[in-house]
Design a protein around this motif. Structure first.
Motif, PDB file in Angstrom:
ATOM      1  N   ALA A  17      -0.280  -8.636 -11.230  1.00 51.94           N
ATOM      2  CA  ALA A  17      -1.508  -9.437 -11.209  1.00 51.94           C
ATOM      3  C   ALA A  17      -1.205 -10.890 -10.838  1.00 51.94           C
ATOM      4  CB  ALA A  17      -2.208  -9.361 -12.564  1.00 51.94           C
ATOM      5  N   THR A  20      -0.318 -11.072  -7.071  1.00 50.09           N
ATOM      6  CA  THR A  20      -1.482 -10.766  -6.243  1.00 50.09           C
ATOM      7  C   THR A  20      -2.494 -11.900  -6.286  1.00 50.09           C
ATOM      8  OG1 THR A  20      -1.140  -8.407  -6.648  1.00 50.09           O
ATOM      9  CG2 THR A  20      -3.314  -9.075  -5.829  1.00 50.09           C
ATOM     10  N   LEU A  24      -3.829 -14.443  -3.147  1.00 50.62           N
ATOM     11  CA  LEU A  24      -5.214 -14.405  -2.683  1.00 50.62           C
ATOM     12  C   LEU A  24      -6.020 -15.653  -3.019  1.00 50.62           C
ATOM     13  CD1 LEU A  24      -6.118 -10.729  -3.706  1.00 50.62           C
ATOM     14  CD2 LEU A  24      -5.408 -11.572  -1.442  1.00 50.62           C
ATOM     15  N   LYS A  53       4.100  -5.009   0.013  1.00 48.17           N
ATOM     16  CA  LYS A  53       2.787  -5.615   0.255  1.00 48.17           C
ATOM     17  C   LYS A  53       2.909  -6.990   0.908  1.00 48.17           C
ATOM     18  CE  LYS A  53       0.631  -2.189  -1.679  1.00 48.17           C
ATOM     19  NZ  LYS A  53      -0.109  -1.230  -0.866  1.00 48.17           N
ATOM     20  N   LEU A  55       4.043  -9.722  -0.589  1.00 49.08           N
ATOM     21  CA  LEU A  55       3.691 -10.757  -1.570  1.00 49.08           C
ATOM     22  C   LEU A  55       4.941 -11.431  -2.117  1.00 49.08           C
ATOM     23  CD1 LEU A  55       0.912  -8.817  -3.500  1.00 49.08           C
ATOM     24  CD2 LEU A  55       0.641 -10.460  -1.642  1.00 49.08           C
ATOM     25  N   TYR A 122      -1.496  -1.478  -9.025  1.00 41.01           N
ATOM     26  CA  TYR A 122      -1.674  -2.587  -8.082  1.00 41.01           C
ATOM     27  C   TYR A 122      -3.070  -2.576  -7.465  1.00 41.01           C
ATOM     28  CZ  TYR A 122      -1.540  -5.102  -3.678  1.00 41.01           C
ATOM     29  OH  TYR A 122      -1.865  -5.932  -2.639  1.00 41.01           O
ATOM     30  N   ARG A 123      -3.510  -1.417  -6.971  1.00 39.99           N
ATOM     31  CA  ARG A 123      -4.822  -1.329  -6.321  1.00 39.99           C
ATOM     32  C   ARG A 123      -5.934  -1.716  -7.282  1.00 39.99           C
ATOM     33  NH1 ARG A 123      -2.996   3.548  -4.195  1.00 39.99           N
ATOM     34  NH2 ARG A 123      -4.314   4.639  -5.655  1.00 39.99           N
ATOM     35  N   ARG A 126      -5.832  -5.439  -7.846  1.00 36.92           N
ATOM     36  CA  ARG A 126      -6.274  -6.166  -6.651  1.00 36.92           C
ATOM     37  C   ARG A 126      -7.797  -6.152  -6.520  1.00 36.92           C
ATOM     38  NH1 ARG A 126      -3.644  -7.798  -1.385  1.00 36.92           N
ATOM     39  NH2 ARG A 126      -5.454  -8.415  -0.145  1.00 36.92           N
ATOM     40  N   ILE A 129      -9.117  -8.562  -9.086  1.00 34.27           N
ATOM     41  CA  ILE A 129      -8.819  -9.953  -8.726  1.00 34.27           C
ATOM     42  C   ILE A 129      -9.729 -10.402  -7.587  1.00 34.27           C
ATOM     43  CG2 ILE A 129      -7.056 -11.426  -7.651  1.00 34.27           C
ATOM     44  CD1 ILE A 129      -5.002  -9.777  -9.419  1.00 34.27           C
ATOM     45  N   GLU A 130      -9.945  -9.551  -6.602  1.00 34.23           N
ATOM     46  CA  GLU A 130     -10.861  -9.900  -5.520  1.00 34.23           C
ATOM     47  C   GLU A 130     -12.270 -10.137  -6.047  1.00 34.23           C
ATOM     48  OE1 GLU A 130     -10.239  -6.655  -2.785  1.00 34.23           O
ATOM     49  OE2 GLU A 130      -8.534  -7.666  -1.825  1.00 34.23           O
TER      50      GLU A 130
END
Length: 159
Positions: A17, A20, A24, A53, A55, A122-123, A126, A129-130
């Motif tokens: 987290a 990521t 972003l 990824k 990152l 992760y997905r 993400r 977070i988005e």
């Protein structure tokens, strides 16, 4: 605004987290991660996933919530209550939310199955977070109750 992703071991979910979010987020927003019982190392599969990824991995380390360089404005716990895991508590006047994510460190099976557990965590992180970054954050920081409620709704995504 400083956001703390908090879990138990700080080797997988909160690390994913942190990396990521920081990749972003626009300038002025920063994520940190910590654990209530830090593992003392970042899980190698977390690092491998972040590398795949594209990152940043530099500076990531497993640490205690008592060893943070900055005070957080927001604390998001990512432990999975469904797995019977006890979520850590962060004292202080911060906006809090819970985004339960299964711990991929506990995954068993083939290498592909274990990698899939990390990818799934992760997905989910993400997507959440988005959604957080899509909030009108400049307005929400002035209404802690509304901000906390919005973060709680985000934590229900993907369940």
């Amino acid at each position: 605004m400083n956001i703390l992703f908090l879990c138990t071991g700080n080797s997988c979910r909160s690390i994913l987290a942190e990396a990521t979010f920081n990749a972003l987020a626009p300038a002025g927003l920063r994520a940190m991660s910590a654990g209530s019982r830090p593992a003392g190392h970042v899980h190698p599969r977390s690092l491998a996933l972040l590398q795949r990824k594209g990152l940043m991995q530099e500076g990531l380390c497993s640490k205690s919530q008592d060893a943070l360089p900055l005070a957080p404005d927001v604390v998001i716990t990512v432990c999975a209550a469904a797995a019977g895991e006890a979520c850590p508590v962060y004292p202080g006047p911060v906006v809090r939310a819970h985004w339960g994510v299964e711990d991929p460190a506990g995954a068993t099976g083939s290498d592909d199955e274990i990698d899939a557990a990390f990818e799934s965590a992760y997905r989910l992180l993400r997507v959440r977070i988005e959604a957080l970054l899509a909030l009108p954050l400049e307005e929400m920081v002035h209404d802690r109750a509304a901000f906390g409620a919005a973060l709680a709704r985000i934590g229900e995504q993907g369940r």
